[in-house]
Design an enzyme around this catalytic site. Structure first.
Site, PDB file in Angstrom:
ATOM      1  N   HIS A 178       5.753   3.946  -4.205  1.00  0.00           N
ATOM      2  CA  HIS A 178       4.191   3.522  -4.629  1.00  0.00           C
ATOM      3  C   HIS A 178       4.030   3.204  -2.786  1.00  0.00           C
ATOM      4  O   HIS A 178       4.443   2.634  -1.796  1.00  0.00           O
ATOM      5  CB  HIS A 178       4.307   1.707  -5.553  1.00  0.00           C
TER       6      HIS A 178
ATOM      7  N   GLU B 152      -0.410   9.918  -6.151  1.00  0.00           N
ATOM      8  CA  GLU B 152      -1.782   9.255  -5.776  1.00  0.00           C
ATOM      9  C   GLU B 152      -2.059   9.562  -4.157  1.00  0.00           C
ATOM     10  O   GLU B 152      -1.441   8.797  -3.263  1.00  0.00           O
ATOM     11  CB  GLU B 152      -0.895   7.456  -5.862  1.00  0.00           C
TER      12      GLU B 152
HETATM   13  P1  PGA Z   1      -6.380   1.508  -8.103  1.00  0.00           P
HETATM   14  O1  PGA Z   1      -4.673   2.027  -7.329  1.00  0.00           O
HETATM   15  O2  PGA Z   1      -6.501   2.055  -9.488  1.00  0.00           O
HETATM   16  O3  PGA Z   1      -6.810   0.091  -7.885  1.00  0.00           O
HETATM   17  O4  PGA Z   1      -7.010   2.448  -6.668  1.00  0.00           O
HETATM   18  C1  PGA Z   1      -3.711   2.642  -8.043  1.00  0.00           C
HETATM   19  C2  PGA Z   1      -2.014   2.427  -7.573  1.00  0.00           C
HETATM   20  O5  PGA Z   1      -1.606   2.054  -6.407  1.00  0.00           O
HETATM   21  O6  PGA Z   1      -1.941   2.575  -8.105  1.00  0.00           O
END
Ligand code: PGA
Length: 256
Positions: A98, A168
């Protein structure tokens, strides 16, 4: 013959929330009730590791995951949680890589080691990749590619069916993000990622490997993402802490 409907993955990453075990249990049971009524969606919740054992007993329809595992198997690493420990309390997934862990120091090599520990322990991997920013020369594509290959090159093909990729883009994550990536942009990146997986493991696996999108997903934008984004599911931060919003997103996932 009608095309088989996709089984979308809706994964929630609670990060360092909520503040108490009671609140975690209450949120989890509300989501579990919802997930039971939505057999066509795969719901995964990744609570803080400390809360995971408290939720494992009531996890019937929801699959439980952790948000990270250590790069080592066991030993003198104060404060760390191992993949084997996560597996032993009933987790079946681990997020690895992440951007918030990468920002805290996880290099591509560390992410690869963590991924190997997770897979060897029998956890399924939610491998997060994503560029910090976009540039006009599309160098961000190279950044995503090298994050992916840093892990995939070390993983044995036999583990390929236990891997999901969560794309992401860092600029779209969290409360300071201005907007999520558009459904068209998600579609493009999904194809790009599946191609890289195919380069490493072959076309059939590339096509099959689920790609999730994460970054500012909410109950307002999720429906369009699911219908036009071409991905296999969503990884949701903030809105996974709101039972009503996540329930709406699960409904869209069931519908599309
Ligand atoms: P968010 O975070 O949906 O709050 O933007 C996504 C993530 O970090 O997995």
């Amino acid at each position: 013959m009608a095309k088989a409907r996709k089984r979308f993955v809706i994964a929630g990453n609670w990060k360092m929330n909520p503040d108490s075990a009671e609140a975690a249990k209450a949120l989890f049971s509300a989501l579990e009730r919802k997930a039971k009524k939505a057999p066509k969606a795969s719901v995964i919740i990744c609570p803080p590791a400390l809360f995971a054992p408290l939720l494992a007993k009531s996890a019937k329809k929801i699959a439980l995951g952790v948000q990270d595992v250590d790069a080592r198997e066991r030993g003198a690493y104060t404060g760390s949680v191992s993949a084997l420990q996560a597996k032993s309390i009933g987790a079946s997934y681990s997020i690895v890589g992440h951007s918030e862990r990468r920002a805290a120091g996880d290099t591509d090599d560390v992410v690869a080691e963590k991924s190997l520990r997770a897979l060897e322990a029998g956890l399924k991997l939610i491998l997060c990749v994503g560029e910090r920013q976009r540039d006009a020369n599309a160098e961000y594509l190279q950044a995503v590619r090298s994050q992916l290959l840093a892990v995939l090159e070390k993983v044995d093909k036999k583990h390929s069916s236990s891997i999901m990729i969560a794309y992401e883009p860092v600029w779209a994550i969290g409360k300071d993000a201005k907007a999520p990536l558009s459904p068209e942009g998600i579609h493009e990146m999904t194809i790009f990622i599946k191609k890289i997986v195919a380069e490493r493991f072959g076309k059939a696996i590339g096509l099959k490997t689920p790609v999730l999108y994460g970054g500012s997903v909410n109950a307002e934008n999720a429906e369009k993402m699911l219908s036009d984004g071409g991905m296999d599911g969503l990884l949701i931060g903030r809105q996974s802490l709101d039972a009503e919003s996540l329930s709406n997103i699960i409904d869209y996932a069931t519908k599309h």
